[in-house]
Design a protein around this motif. Structure first.
Motif, PDB file in Angstrom:
ATOM      1  N   CYS A  64       0.871  -1.176   0.000  1.00  0.00           N
ATOM      2  CA  CYS A  64       0.000   0.000   0.000  1.00  0.00           C
ATOM      3  C   CYS A  64       0.905   1.222   0.000  1.00  0.00           C
ATOM      4  N   ASP A  65       0.879   1.980  -1.080  1.00  0.00           N
ATOM      5  CA  ASP A  65       1.786   3.114  -1.225  1.00  0.00           C
ATOM      6  C   ASP A  65       1.346   4.351  -0.449  1.00  0.00           C
ATOM      7  N   ASN A  66       0.042   4.611  -0.485  1.00  0.00           N
ATOM      8  CA  ASN A  66      -0.417   5.900   0.015  1.00  0.00           C
ATOM      9  C   ASN A  66      -1.833   5.784   0.554  1.00  0.00           C
ATOM     10  N   ILE A  67      -2.118   6.539   1.603  1.00  0.00           N
ATOM     11  CA  ILE A  67      -3.456   6.618   2.188  1.00  0.00           C
ATOM     12  C   ILE A  67      -3.724   8.075   2.549  1.00  0.00           C
ATOM     13  N   PHE A  68      -4.877   8.589   2.135  1.00  0.00           N
ATOM     14  CA  PHE A  68      -5.267   9.923   2.570  1.00  0.00           C
ATOM     15  C   PHE A  68      -6.787  10.017   2.589  1.00  0.00           C
ATOM     16  N   THR A  69      -7.291  11.039   3.257  1.00  0.00           N
ATOM     17  CA  THR A  69      -8.738  11.209   3.415  1.00  0.00           C
ATOM     18  C   THR A  69      -9.211  12.427   2.641  1.00  0.00           C
ATOM     19  N   GLU A  70     -10.262  12.241   1.864  1.00  0.00           N
ATOM     20  CA  GLU A  70     -10.877  13.318   1.104  1.00  0.00           C
ATOM     21  C   GLU A  70     -12.092  13.826   1.878  1.00  0.00           C
ATOM     22  N   SER A  71     -12.262  15.146   1.947  1.00  0.00           N
ATOM     23  CA  SER A  71     -13.378  15.771   2.675  1.00  0.00           C
ATOM     24  C   SER A  71     -13.489  15.228   4.093  1.00  0.00           C
ATOM     25  N   PRO A  72     -12.439  15.379   4.907  1.00  0.00           N
ATOM     26  CA  PRO A  72     -12.426  14.762   6.234  1.00  0.00           C
ATOM     27  C   PRO A  72     -13.517  15.255   7.175  1.00  0.00           C
ATOM     28  N   HIS A  73     -14.035  16.483   6.939  1.00  0.00           N
ATOM     29  CA  HIS A  73     -15.019  17.054   7.852  1.00  0.00           C
ATOM     30  C   HIS A  73     -16.457  16.898   7.358  1.00  0.00           C
ATOM     31  N   LYS A  74     -16.628  16.393   6.135  1.00  0.00           N
ATOM     32  CA  LYS A  74     -17.973  16.209   5.593  1.00  0.00           C
ATOM     33  C   LYS A  74     -17.940  15.066   4.592  1.00  0.00           C
ATOM     34  N   ASN A  75     -18.708  14.010   4.870  1.00  0.00           N
ATOM     35  CA  ASN A  75     -18.728  12.829   4.002  1.00  0.00           C
ATOM     36  C   ASN A  75     -17.312  12.318   3.714  1.00  0.00           C
ATOM     37  N   PRO A  76     -16.549  12.011   4.745  1.00  0.00           N
ATOM     38  CA  PRO A  76     -15.153  11.597   4.528  1.00  0.00           C
ATOM     39  C   PRO A  76     -15.053  10.279   3.770  1.00  0.00           C
ATOM     40  N   VAL A  77     -14.100  10.215   2.860  1.00  0.00           N
ATOM     41  CA  VAL A  77     -13.800   8.998   2.112  1.00  0.00           C
ATOM     42  C   VAL A  77     -12.293   8.778   2.190  1.00  0.00           C
ATOM     43  N   THR A  78     -11.898   7.588   2.618  1.00  0.00           N
ATOM     44  CA  THR A  78     -10.481   7.243   2.678  1.00  0.00           C
ATOM     45  C   THR A  78     -10.044   6.671   1.340  1.00  0.00           C
ATOM     46  N   ILE A  79      -8.961   7.190   0.805  1.00  0.00           N
ATOM     47  CA  ILE A  79      -8.461   6.764  -0.506  1.00  0.00           C
ATOM     48  C   ILE A  79      -7.130   6.048  -0.319  1.00  0.00           C
ATOM     49  N   LEU A  80      -7.034   4.851  -0.891  1.00  0.00           N
ATOM     50  CA  LEU A  80      -5.822   4.040  -0.755  1.00  0.00           C
ATOM     51  C   LEU A  80      -5.281   3.708  -2.139  1.00  0.00           C
ATOM     52  N   HIS A  81      -3.975   3.616  -2.221  1.00  0.00           N
ATOM     53  CA  HIS A  81      -3.316   3.269  -3.484  1.00  0.00           C
ATOM     54  C   HIS A  81      -2.415   2.062  -3.247  1.00  0.00           C
ATOM     55  N   PHE A  82      -2.662   0.984  -4.007  1.00  0.00           N
ATOM     56  CA  PHE A  82      -1.883  -0.252  -3.888  1.00  0.00           C
ATOM     57  C   PHE A  82      -1.091  -0.480  -5.182  1.00  0.00           C
ATOM     58  N   THR A  83       0.060  -1.127  -5.042  1.00  0.00           N
ATOM     59  CA  THR A  83       0.904  -1.424  -6.196  1.00  0.00           C
ATOM     60  C   THR A  83       1.415  -2.857  -6.126  1.00  0.00           C
ATOM     61  N   LYS A  84       1.432  -3.509  -7.280  1.00  0.00           N
ATOM     62  CA  LYS A  84       2.091  -4.806  -7.414  1.00  0.00           C
ATOM     63  C   LYS A  84       3.374  -4.611  -8.217  1.00  0.00           C
ATOM     64  N   LEU A  85       4.494  -5.077  -7.673  1.00  0.00           N
ATOM     65  CA  LEU A  85       5.795  -4.937  -8.321  1.00  0.00           C
ATOM     66  C   LEU A  85       6.301  -6.316  -8.728  1.00  0.00           C
ATOM     67  N   ARG A  86       6.730  -6.448  -9.971  1.00  0.00           N
ATOM     68  CA  ARG A  86       7.241  -7.747 -10.418  1.00  0.00           C
ATOM     69  C   ARG A  86       8.473  -7.549 -11.294  1.00  0.00           C
ATOM     70  N   ASP A  87       9.392  -8.505 -11.197  1.00  0.00           N
ATOM     71  CA  ASP A  87      10.576  -8.477 -12.050  1.00  0.00           C
ATOM     72  C   ASP A  87      10.665  -9.740 -12.897  1.00  0.00           C
ATOM     73  N   SER A  88       9.621 -10.544 -12.855  1.00  0.00           N
ATOM     74  CA  SER A  88       9.528 -11.729 -13.714  1.00  0.00           C
ATOM     75  C   SER A  88       8.370 -11.536 -14.681  1.00  0.00           C
ATOM     76  N   SER A  89       8.285 -12.406 -15.686  1.00  0.00           N
ATOM     77  CA  SER A  89       7.225 -12.296 -16.707  1.00  0.00           C
ATOM     78  C   SER A  89       7.145 -10.881 -17.265  1.00  0.00           C
ATOM     79  N   ARG A  90       8.296 -10.378 -17.654  1.00  0.00           N
ATOM     80  CA  ARG A  90       8.347  -9.004 -18.141  1.00  0.00           C
ATOM     81  C   ARG A  90       7.644  -8.881 -19.495  1.00  0.00           C
ATOM     82  N   PRO A  91       6.966  -7.760 -19.731  1.00  0.00           N
ATOM     83  CA  PRO A  91       6.353  -7.544 -21.050  1.00  0.00           C
ATOM     84  C   PRO A  91       7.420  -7.240 -22.094  1.00  0.00           C
ATOM     85  N   ALA A  92       7.008  -7.252 -23.350  1.00  0.00           N
ATOM     86  CA  ALA A  92       7.924  -6.941 -24.444  1.00  0.00           C
ATOM     87  C   ALA A  92       7.406  -5.735 -25.220  1.00  0.00           C
TER      88      ALA A  92
END
Length: 211
Positions: A64-92
Motif C-alpha cells: 500500500c503506497d499511500n493513504i489519505f482522506t478526502e473531505s475529512p469534515h464532511k462525508n469523509p472517504v479514505t483513498i488508498l493506493h496499492f501497487t504490485k511490483l514484479r521483475d519476472s514475466s516481463r512484457p515486451a
C-alpha cells in the motif's frame, strides 16, 4: 508529442462491504480506517519507510503506497493506493510493422509496476475497489490486509477481514434487459440491510455482460 494536460479516463469499481470475524467467531462490520491506522508509516523523520509495507506474494511484491482522506469534515472517504511490483514475466515492446519483440530491460531495484486504487466509506463500511486485471485481485488484497492486521498477534487471537460483495436489488432486472448474456456471476453479502439504501440499486454483484 508530450501533453501536459491530464487526460480523463473511465474507471470501473467493484463494491464490497468490509466484515471482521473475530477470534470468538463473531462477525461484525469492520471500519477499514482502523486497518489504515495499523499499517506501518510510509515515512519516518522525513525518510521513506515503504519497505516496511512490502510483502512477497506469489513471487511478486505488493504494498500500500499511500493513504489519505478526502473531505475529512464532511462525508469523509479514505483513498488508498496499492501497487504490485514484479521483475519476472516481463512484457515486451513491439511495433505494428515488424514481428520482432524486444524485452523490457530493468535496472537493479527496478520492477514492472501495476497499481490500483480503493475508496472506503466508513459510514457504510463500503470498500470501492478499482478493476485492474493486471494488478491485485480481491483475494490477494484480502491476504495483504489480513497479514498486517494480524502481525504481532498470537495465532489464537487472529481475526479475519473479509470483503463481501454488495448486492444490487435490481440486478435480475438488468440481466433480463441484456440482449446477450456472456457470463453470469452471483455473490451476496450476509446482511444487505447493513448497507445504506443509497448503495442499493447502484452497485451490482450479480451481473450479466451484454455483447
Amino acid at each position: 508529442m508530450s501533453n501536459d494536460k491530464t487526460q480523463p479516463k473511465n474507471v470501473n469499481f467493484d463494491f464490497f462491504q468490509v466484515w471482521k470475524i473475530g477470534a470468538d467467531k463473531k462477525e461484525v462490520p469492520f471500519d477499514f480506517d482502523d486497518w489504515c491506522e495499523n499499517l506501518p508509516a510510509s515515512e519516518i523523520k522525513g525518510e521513506s519507510n515503504l519497505d516496511k509495507r512490502n510483502i512477497r506474494y506469489s513471487g511478486d511484491i505488493i504494498r500500500c503506497d499511500n493513504i489519505f482522506t478526502e473531505s475529512p469534515h464532511k462525508n469523509p472517504v479514505t483513498i488508498l493506493h496499492f501497487t504490485k511490483l514484479r521483475d519476472s514475466s516481463r512484457p515486451a515492446v513491439a511495433t505494428l510493422s515488424t514481428p520482432e519483440l524486444t524485452d523490457v530491460s530493468l535496472k537493479a531495484n527496478e520492477y514492472i509496476a501495476e497499481d490500483v486504487s480503493a475508496l472506503f466509506d466508513s459510514s457504510n463500511y463500503c470498500l470501492m475497489l478499482q478493476k485492474n486485471i493486471f494488478c491485485l485481485s480481491v483475494s490477494s488484497l484480502a491476504d495483504y490486509v489480513n497479514y498486517f492486521w494480524n502481525i504481532g498477534k498470537d495465532e489464537k487471537d487472529y481475526e479475519l477481514i473479509q470483503f463481501r460483495p454488495i448486492l444490487r436489488k435490481d440486478a435480475f432486472k438488468v440481466g433480463l434487459n441484456a440482449k446477450k448474456i456472456n457470463k453470469p456471476e452471483l455473490f451476496t453479502i450476509s446482511s444487505p440491510s447493513t448497507v445504506s439504501p443509497r448503495y442499493h440499486g447502484r452497485y451490482c454483484v450479480f451481473y450479466f455482460s451484454p455483447f
